[in-house]
Design a protein around this motif. Structure first.
Motif, PDB file in Angstrom:
ATOM      1  N   ASN A  60       6.544 -10.103   0.351  1.00  0.00           N
ATOM      2  CA  ASN A  60       5.878  -8.999  -0.362  1.00  0.00           C
ATOM      3  C   ASN A  60       5.913  -7.750   0.523  1.00  0.00           C
ATOM      4  OD1 ASN A  60       3.399  -9.045   1.392  1.00  0.00           O
ATOM      5  ND2 ASN A  60       3.233 -11.088   0.506  1.00  0.00           N
ATOM      6  N   GLY A  61       5.459  -6.629  -0.030  1.00  0.00           N
ATOM      7  CA  GLY A  61       5.522  -5.371   0.709  1.00  0.00           C
ATOM      8  C   GLY A  61       4.553  -5.312   1.875  1.00  0.00           C
ATOM      9  N   THR A  62       3.418  -5.995   1.736  1.00  0.00           N
ATOM     10  CA  THR A  62       2.447  -6.015   2.836  1.00  0.00           C
ATOM     11  C   THR A  62       3.058  -6.749   4.031  1.00  0.00           C
ATOM     12  OG1 THR A  62       0.734  -6.155   1.134  1.00  0.00           O
ATOM     13  CG2 THR A  62       0.057  -6.584   3.405  1.00  0.00           C
ATOM     14  N   LEU A  65       5.637  -4.616   5.839  1.00  0.00           N
ATOM     15  CA  LEU A  65       5.028  -3.689   6.810  1.00  0.00           C
ATOM     16  C   LEU A  65       4.616  -4.443   8.072  1.00  0.00           C
ATOM     17  CD1 LEU A  65       2.794  -1.739   4.275  1.00  0.00           C
ATOM     18  CD2 LEU A  65       4.522  -0.668   5.741  1.00  0.00           C
ATOM     19  N   THR A  86      -3.058   6.232   0.664  1.00  0.00           N
ATOM     20  CA  THR A  86      -1.991   5.254   0.419  1.00  0.00           C
ATOM     21  C   THR A  86      -2.665   3.983  -0.058  1.00  0.00           C
ATOM     22  OG1 THR A  86      -0.267   3.902   1.480  1.00  0.00           O
ATOM     23  CG2 THR A  86      -2.029   4.669   2.904  1.00  0.00           C
ATOM     24  N   PHE A  87      -1.864   3.015  -0.494  1.00  0.00           N
ATOM     25  CA  PHE A  87      -2.439   1.718  -0.833  1.00  0.00           C
ATOM     26  C   PHE A  87      -2.961   1.077   0.453  1.00  0.00           C
ATOM     27  CE2 PHE A  87      -1.790  -2.891  -1.992  1.00  0.00           C
ATOM     28  CZ  PHE A  87      -2.852  -2.930  -2.872  1.00  0.00           C
ATOM     29  N   ALA A  89      -2.667  -1.618   1.790  1.00  0.00           N
ATOM     30  CA  ALA A  89      -1.760  -2.481   2.553  1.00  0.00           C
ATOM     31  C   ALA A  89      -1.199  -1.783   3.792  1.00  0.00           C
ATOM     32  CB  ALA A  89      -0.601  -2.941   1.669  1.00  0.00           C
ATOM     33  N   THR A  90      -1.026  -0.462   3.738  1.00  0.00           N
ATOM     34  CA  THR A  90      -0.442   0.247   4.883  1.00  0.00           C
ATOM     35  C   THR A  90      -1.345   0.066   6.107  1.00  0.00           C
ATOM     36  OG1 THR A  90       0.226   1.897   3.230  1.00  0.00           O
ATOM     37  CG2 THR A  90       0.729   2.405   5.513  1.00  0.00           C
ATOM     38  N   ASP A 165       6.595   3.539   5.488  1.00  0.00           N
ATOM     39  CA  ASP A 165       6.239   2.782   4.281  1.00  0.00           C
ATOM     40  C   ASP A 165       6.997   3.424   3.126  1.00  0.00           C
ATOM     41  OD1 ASP A 165       5.118   1.741   1.974  1.00  0.00           O
ATOM     42  OD2 ASP A 165       3.124   1.542   2.846  1.00  0.00           O
ATOM     43  N   ALA A 167       7.520   1.990   0.137  1.00  0.00           N
ATOM     44  CA  ALA A 167       7.258   1.181  -1.068  1.00  0.00           C
ATOM     45  C   ALA A 167       7.392   1.994  -2.350  1.00  0.00           C
ATOM     46  CB  ALA A 167       5.863   0.561  -0.987  1.00  0.00           C
ATOM     47  N   HIS A 168       7.199   3.318  -2.260  1.00  0.00           N
ATOM     48  CA  HIS A 168       7.305   4.158  -3.469  1.00  0.00           C
ATOM     49  C   HIS A 168       8.649   4.863  -3.551  1.00  0.00           C
ATOM     50  CE1 HIS A 168       2.617   4.801  -3.614  1.00  0.00           C
ATOM     51  NE2 HIS A 168       2.972   3.538  -3.608  1.00  0.00           N
ATOM     52  N   SER A 189       8.291  -2.606  -1.224  1.00  0.00           N
ATOM     53  CA  SER A 189       7.664  -3.646  -2.038  1.00  0.00           C
ATOM     54  C   SER A 189       8.419  -3.789  -3.344  1.00  0.00           C
ATOM     55  CB  SER A 189       6.214  -3.231  -2.330  1.00  0.00           C
ATOM     56  OG  SER A 189       5.687  -3.974  -3.407  1.00  0.00           O
ATOM     57  N   TYR A 191       6.813  -5.322  -5.885  1.00  0.00           N
ATOM     58  CA  TYR A 191       5.718  -5.591  -6.830  1.00  0.00           C
ATOM     59  C   TYR A 191       6.211  -5.193  -8.233  1.00  0.00           C
ATOM     60  CZ  TYR A 191       0.924  -5.531  -8.621  1.00  0.00           C
ATOM     61  OH  TYR A 191      -0.219  -5.771  -9.353  1.00  0.00           O
ATOM     62  N   LYS A 194       6.765  -1.579  -9.329  1.00  0.00           N
ATOM     63  CA  LYS A 194       7.530  -0.621  -8.510  1.00  0.00           C
ATOM     64  C   LYS A 194       8.817  -0.215  -9.230  1.00  0.00           C
ATOM     65  CE  LYS A 194       4.828  -0.630  -4.901  1.00  0.00           C
ATOM     66  NZ  LYS A 194       3.510  -0.155  -5.329  1.00  0.00           N
ATOM     67  N   TYR A 318      -5.626   5.569  -5.634  1.00  0.00           N
ATOM     68  CA  TYR A 318      -6.173   5.970  -4.341  1.00  0.00           C
ATOM     69  C   TYR A 318      -7.256   7.043  -4.506  1.00  0.00           C
ATOM     70  CZ  TYR A 318      -1.493   4.068  -3.655  1.00  0.00           C
ATOM     71  OH  TYR A 318      -0.350   3.320  -3.750  1.00  0.00           O
TER      72      TYR A 318
HETATM   73  C1  LIG Z   1       2.427   2.358  -0.471  1.00  0.00           C
HETATM   74  C2  LIG Z   1       2.389   0.853  -0.550  1.00  0.00           C
HETATM   75  N1  LIG Z   1       2.555   0.138   0.574  1.00  0.00           N
HETATM   76  C3  LIG Z   1       2.531  -1.199   0.563  1.00  0.00           C
HETATM   77  C4  LIG Z   1       2.321  -1.905  -0.607  1.00  0.00           C
HETATM   78  C5  LIG Z   1       2.208  -3.395  -0.550  1.00  0.00           C
HETATM   79  O1  LIG Z   1       3.128  -4.064  -1.326  1.00  0.00           O
HETATM   80  P1  LIG Z   1       2.845  -5.520  -1.925  1.00  0.00           P
HETATM   81  O2  LIG Z   1       1.873  -5.361  -3.046  1.00  0.00           O
HETATM   82  O3  LIG Z   1       4.186  -5.979  -2.373  1.00  0.00           O
HETATM   83  O4  LIG Z   1       2.294  -6.351  -0.827  1.00  0.00           O
HETATM   84  C6  LIG Z   1       2.178  -1.214  -1.804  1.00  0.00           C
HETATM   85  C7  LIG Z   1       2.009  -1.958  -3.064  1.00  0.00           C
HETATM   86  O5  LIG Z   1       1.499  -1.548  -4.039  1.00  0.00           O
HETATM   87  C8  LIG Z   1       2.194   0.211  -1.785  1.00  0.00           C
HETATM   88  O6  LIG Z   1       2.027   0.936  -2.903  1.00  0.00           O
END
Ligand SMILES: Cc1ncc(COP(=O)(O)O)c(C=O)c1O
Length: 374
Positions: A60-62, A65, A86-87, A89-90, A165, A167-168, A189, A191, A194, A318
């Motif tokens: 996954n995106g988390t 990172l 940001t989300f 997860a960053t 990051d 992801a976007h 990510s 997800y 996305k 956010y």
């Molecule tokens: C900016 C950003 N970074 C990281 C993530 C984390 O990705 P994931 O949900 O796949 O773990 C997201 C997911 O929405 C995100 O928008």
């Protein structure tokens, strides 16, 4: 008629039987872990970034990172400068390494990490008022590439590792190359919502540094470096499922057409809303993937309610930046606080944006926004 933010049903319909066929192929060969689709996807993802770039699929995106930070040597006690807009997860990924998030402010127009605020953070860290900075982790927020040129120079001058990051932004172009190729490495990510999304969780790390790529692969696979039978690193299990890779490979064949459709919609929003709200400032030479289209307005919540009353979905992602979240409220912020971040979070609104929006739906969104603000 409801105008949705994204529409995975229309996307599935556009891809015909190809998605089901790709999934069926994995069921047939049963290589569910590290199957051939994973390597094929990694090659296809890397190809879009240019010669020398590698893609490492992960869960996954988390994790992307986290793996990127860990493999780059970021760990306990290291300060990592990042935006609070940001989300979560960053910042979560930074914390998971044992490093310390240091929130820097957001550029008032673009919403991405403000290089001037990074300078302030570096000065405060040098004076002992903030933790010593080891890395900077900008986010290409809502598809707009951060100012990697200035951030890269600051990183070089101050010995920071520049990680991104993305992801976007994967699929978009920055003035200096494809998004995801700025800095030492970037994370994305897959997800489902996305721009390139799978049917579950998925992510990838990108780097042109071969040694770093090898470490990332090792950490993602229980610490076993590729080609080695033993576990030389403390790792984790963060492999990308073969089924998700098969879905992504199929979606990749439509990705450029989808990006072109997103750009057509964004061009309409940019032109037809130009006189009535604050729009995303596209840097010269950049062509974003438009995973999101975000406007800003002082009466954001009223505007969202106005749109909802007309069956138009919108989201204020956010609205509560990370430094306002209970788990992170004690973390360090640049001296002077984060006024740009607060203002952006108070006013931003993401409009419907996906490649399968019909013209009459885009008309409806534009008319509704204009009716409220003009
Ligand atoms: C900016 C950003 N970074 C990281 C993530 C984390 O990705 P994931 O949900 O796949 O773990 C997201 C997911 O929405 C995100 O928008």
């Amino acid at each position: 008629m409801t105008v949705n933010m994204i529409d995975l049903a229309r996307q599935e319909a556009a891809m015909g039987d190809a998605l089901r066929a790709a999934i069926a192929q994995v069921l047939d060969h049963k290589g569910f872990i590290n199957g051939p689709e994973v390597r094929a996807l990694e090659a296809a993802l890397a190809l879009r970034l240019g010669p020398g770039w590698q893609a490492i699929g992960c869960a996954n995106g988390t994790d992307a990172l986290h793996l990127m930070l860990r493999a780059a040597g970021i760990g306990p006690g290291d300060g990592v400068a990042l935006p609070a807009l940001t989300f979560v997860a960053t910042a979560e990924a930074v914390r998971l390494t044992g490093a310390v998030p240091v929130f820097v402010d957001t550029d008032a127009a673009s919403g991405t990490l403000c290089p001037d605020s990074l300078v302030q953070a570096l000065e405060a860290a040098a004076g002992g008022a903030l933790p010593r900075l080891r890395a900077v982790l900008p986010v290409d927020l809502f598809a707009l590439p951060a100012d990697h040129e200035r951030i890269g120079v600051l990183a070089q001058d101050h010995g920071l590792v520049h990680l991104v990051d993305a992801a976007h932004s994967y699929g978009g172009m920055s003035a200096d190359g494809p998004c995801g190729t700025q800095g030492l490495a970037s994370a994305t990510s897959f997800y489902p919502s996305k721009a390139l999304g799978c049917y579950g969780d998925g992510g990838a790390v990108f780097t042109a540094d071969t040694a770093l790529a090898t470490r990332i692969r090792g950490v993602a696979n229980h610490g076993a470096l590729p080609g080695e039978g033993e576990h030389s690193l403390i790792g984790t299990n963060s492999r990308l499922d073969t089924l998700q890779a098969a879905v992504l490979l199929t979606k990749l064949t439509h990705f450029d057409t989808e990006i072109a459709a997103r750009r057509r919609i964004a061009a309409r929003y940019l032109t037809e809303l130009a006189d009535c709200c604050a729009l995303p400032p596209v840097a010269p030479g950049a062509t974003p993937v438009w995973s999101y289209f975000t406007i800003r307005h002082e009466r954001r919540d009223e505007l969202a309610a106005h749109l909802a009353a007309r069956d138009i979905r919108s989201v204020a992602y956010y609205r509560q930046p990370i430094h306002r979240q209970p788990a992170y409220s004690g973390d360090a912020c640049v001296p002077g606080g984060l006024p740009g971040t607060e203002s952006f979070a108070r006013t931003l609104l993401c409009l419907p944006m996906h490649p399968y929006l019909h013209d009459h739906e885009v008309d409806a969104v534009i008319a509704a926004v204009r009716a409220f603000v003009c």
